[in-house]
Motif scaffolding. Structure first.
Motif, PDB file in Angstrom:
ATOM      1  N   ALA A  85       0.850  -1.196   0.000  1.00 24.72           N
ATOM      2  CA  ALA A  85       0.000   0.000   0.000  1.00 24.72           C
ATOM      3  C   ALA A  85       0.888   1.250   0.000  1.00 24.72           C
ATOM      4  N   HIS A  86       0.246   2.428  -0.080  1.00 20.68           N
ATOM      5  CA  HIS A  86       0.988   3.682   0.112  1.00 20.68           C
ATOM      6  C   HIS A  86       0.239   4.526   1.125  1.00 20.68           C
ATOM      7  N   THR A  87       0.993   5.379   1.845  1.00 22.26           N
ATOM      8  CA  THR A  87       0.356   6.224   2.867  1.00 22.26           C
ATOM      9  C   THR A  87       0.134   7.648   2.389  1.00 22.26           C
ATOM     10  N   CYS A 118     -10.606   5.922   0.225  1.00 20.79           N
ATOM     11  CA  CYS A 118     -10.646   4.940  -0.864  1.00 20.79           C
ATOM     12  C   CYS A 118      -9.236   4.640  -1.385  1.00 20.79           C
ATOM     13  N   ASP A 119      -8.424   5.680  -1.522  1.00 16.04           N
ATOM     14  CA  ASP A 119      -7.072   5.538  -2.122  1.00 16.04           C
ATOM     15  C   ASP A 119      -6.031   6.003  -1.121  1.00 16.04           C
ATOM     16  N   MET A 120      -5.474   5.150  -0.256  1.00 14.79           N
ATOM     17  CA  MET A 120      -5.891   3.784  -0.065  1.00 14.79           C
ATOM     18  C   MET A 120      -5.750   3.365   1.387  1.00 14.79           C
ATOM     19  N   LYS A 121      -6.131   4.296   2.276  1.00 15.86           N
ATOM     20  CA  LYS A 121      -6.009   3.985   3.701  1.00 15.86           C
ATOM     21  C   LYS A 121      -7.078   2.998   4.158  1.00 15.86           C
ATOM     22  N   ASP A 150       4.944   8.717  -1.538  1.00 14.65           N
ATOM     23  CA  ASP A 150       5.053   9.364  -2.862  1.00 14.65           C
ATOM     24  C   ASP A 150       4.522   8.533  -4.027  1.00 14.65           C
ATOM     25  N   GLU A 151       3.589   7.621  -3.751  1.00 14.47           N
ATOM     26  CA  GLU A 151       3.015   6.846  -4.856  1.00 14.47           C
ATOM     27  C   GLU A 151       2.280   7.761  -5.818  1.00 14.47           C
ATOM     28  N   GLU A 152       1.645   8.799  -5.278  1.00 15.36           N
ATOM     29  CA  GLU A 152       0.807   9.679  -6.107  1.00 15.36           C
ATOM     30  C   GLU A 152       1.624  10.655  -6.950  1.00 15.36           C
ATOM     31  N   VAL A 153       2.916  10.760  -6.663  1.00 12.02           N
ATOM     32  CA  VAL A 153       3.726  11.788  -7.344  1.00 12.02           C
ATOM     33  C   VAL A 153       5.038  11.213  -7.896  1.00 12.02           C
ATOM     34  N   GLY A 181      -2.946  -3.323  -2.837  1.00  6.69           N
ATOM     35  CA  GLY A 181      -4.334  -3.138  -2.420  1.00  6.69           C
ATOM     36  C   GLY A 181      -5.028  -1.897  -2.943  1.00  6.69           C
ATOM     37  N   GLU A 182      -4.607  -1.390  -4.093  1.00 11.83           N
ATOM     38  CA  GLU A 182      -5.257  -0.197  -4.673  1.00 11.83           C
ATOM     39  C   GLU A 182      -6.730  -0.493  -4.982  1.00 11.83           C
ATOM     40  N   PRO A 183      -7.571   0.545  -4.996  1.00 11.10           N
ATOM     41  CA  PRO A 183      -9.003   0.288  -5.184  1.00 11.10           C
ATOM     42  C   PRO A 183      -9.339  -0.300  -6.560  1.00 11.10           C
TER      43      PRO A 183
HETATM   44 ZN   LIG Z   1      -3.340   4.787  -4.717  1.00 12.70          ZN
END
Ligand SMILES: [Zn+2]
Length: 401
Positions: A85-87, A118-121, A150-153, A181-183
């Motif tokens: 996952a990413h935080t 949802c994304d993704m906690k 930094d998954e989003e960037v 575990g991404e949505p």
């Molecule tokens: Zn995500």
């Protein structure tokens, strides 16, 4: 909807605690990572703390964790399971929900509302609740967690884990099954597009446009724009640049233009063209980028690029088939957004499967349904049991390919 006691409630509480950390990608994710590490430590995991400073000097943390079975039970050599996952979360400046703020994690209408729900906690909470339901004494193979920044960037967190983590290296050598575990609404995703970007910059000098003092940067940039249009049209029409496993089957070439300053009575000192491509397995987009690079350099423009890899495994790989049967889905699917899976493909048995719909991710009214949280928790418990407890030894043999 009433959640079953214990599991559903635990997941919801964990998700709320996670959401209440403001961990927008531009800020440090240290405190939320510490919270995740503390949770995992409390149930017997050992923690590897992988840090770096991002381009703005902000401290970023990746938590890589492992829980071994008791030594006499361990299956030597290979096997085990990892949840990834990413935080970090996307910004919440445009948050539009009127009954709660983005980091309050309020439940209403059987939904948990908040940035990152949802994304993704929400998904991470499902996995934490699921693993807590399994005693270490039940394990015959290791269980791992990889929780990145930094998954989003640009996925620099996952890149750092791939380069530096000893536990990740061990996971690669053990050929573990990895669930990102991404949505996906618990659909099984066997391939996704990547993202490649180019940035072309021209520099001039700004001045009041009534004078002769300025140099308009646009006049240097404009000559390369016809090439960008031509290549975009080629992406649409040339079928060798299509992959029909995806919808849309194209690279989705997107051109974006920018000026600084932006005022009609000022000559702009900066002109920028950026292009984003959603690259796909079995389509070679690099010749297109090379043509832009060569032309930009010939014109004396600045050129830079970034590459985010697409992800794919065989759609009929054993771990994909098993996850399909666990989720009661008929066929695996592809998606057009990128995840850390593209970076972490040294794990050859990866798949993406998580609660929540991508439709609700990144929105100004992000939520996850309580039903998805409950289903996600139940699925992840099955996943951990399948690949890390004796239940697993009766199933389909793990594939090494
Ligand atoms: Zn995500």
């Amino acid at each position: 909807m009433a959640l079953p006691r214990n599991m559903g409630e635990t997941t919801l509480l964990l998700a709320q605690q996670l959401i209440r950390y403001d961990s927008v990608s531009s800020t440090s994710n240290e405190s939320v990572s510490q919270w995740v590490a503390d949770r995992l430590t409390a149930i017997g995991f050992e923690i590897e703390w992988i840090t770096y400073r991002d381009s703005q000097g902000v401290l970023k943390v990746n938590v890589v964790a492992k829980r071994k079975p008791s030594s006499q039970k361990i299956r030597a050599g290979e096997g085990g399971v990892c949840y990834l996952a990413h935080t970090d979360v996307v910004p919440a400046d445009d948050w539009s929900v009127d009954f709660c703020g983005p980091f309050e994690a309020v439940v209403r209408d059987n939904r948990l509302w908040g940035r990152g729900s949802c994304d993704m906690k929400g998904s991470l909470a499902c996995a934490l609740a699921a693993v807590a339901a399994i005693a270490v004494e039940e394990q015959t193979a290791p269980i791992y967690f990889v929780v990145t920044s930094d998954e989003e960037v640009g996925m620099d967190g996952a890149k750092c884990v791939d380069r530096k983590s000893a536990i990740f290296q061990e996971m690669v050598e053990r050929n573990v099954v990895g669930i990102v575990g991404e949505p996906t609404e618990l659909n099984v995703v066997y391939a996704h597009k990547g993202g490649a970007s180019m940035r072309i910059v021209a520099r001039g000098k700004s001045a009041h446009s009534s004078t002769r003092d300025g140099i308009n940067a646009n006049h240097q940039l404009i000559p390369i724009l016809p090439l960008l249009l031509e290549l975009r049209n080629e992406c649409e029409s040339n079928i060798s640049l299509h992959n029909h496993d995806f919808d849309p089957p194209t690279l989705s070439w997107n051109t974006v233009l920018r000026n600084e300053p932006f005022a009609t009575n000022v000559t702009p000192s900066l002109a920028e063209a950026a292009v984003f491509l959603r690259c796909m397995p079995s389509v070679d987009h690099r010749p297109l980028m090379k043509r832009v690079e060569l032309e930009a350099l010939r014109m004396g423009l600045e050129f830079s690029q970034r590459e985010g890899l697409p992800f794919s495994v065989q759609r009929d790989a054993p771990h994909v088939r098993e996850l399909l049967s666990m989720t009661s889905k008929k066929d695996p699917i592809t998606v057009c957004y990128a995840t850390d899976a593209g970076v972490l493909q040294r794990l050859s048995q990866l798949v993406i499967c998580g609660p929540g719909s991508i439709e609700q991710a990144h929105r100004s009214d992000e939520f996850i349904s309580l039903e998805q949280l409950q289903r996600g928790t139940a699925l992840y418990e099955k996943v951990f049991r399948r690949w890390a407890t004796p239940m697993g030894s009766t199933g389909v043999t793990l594939d090494r390919s």
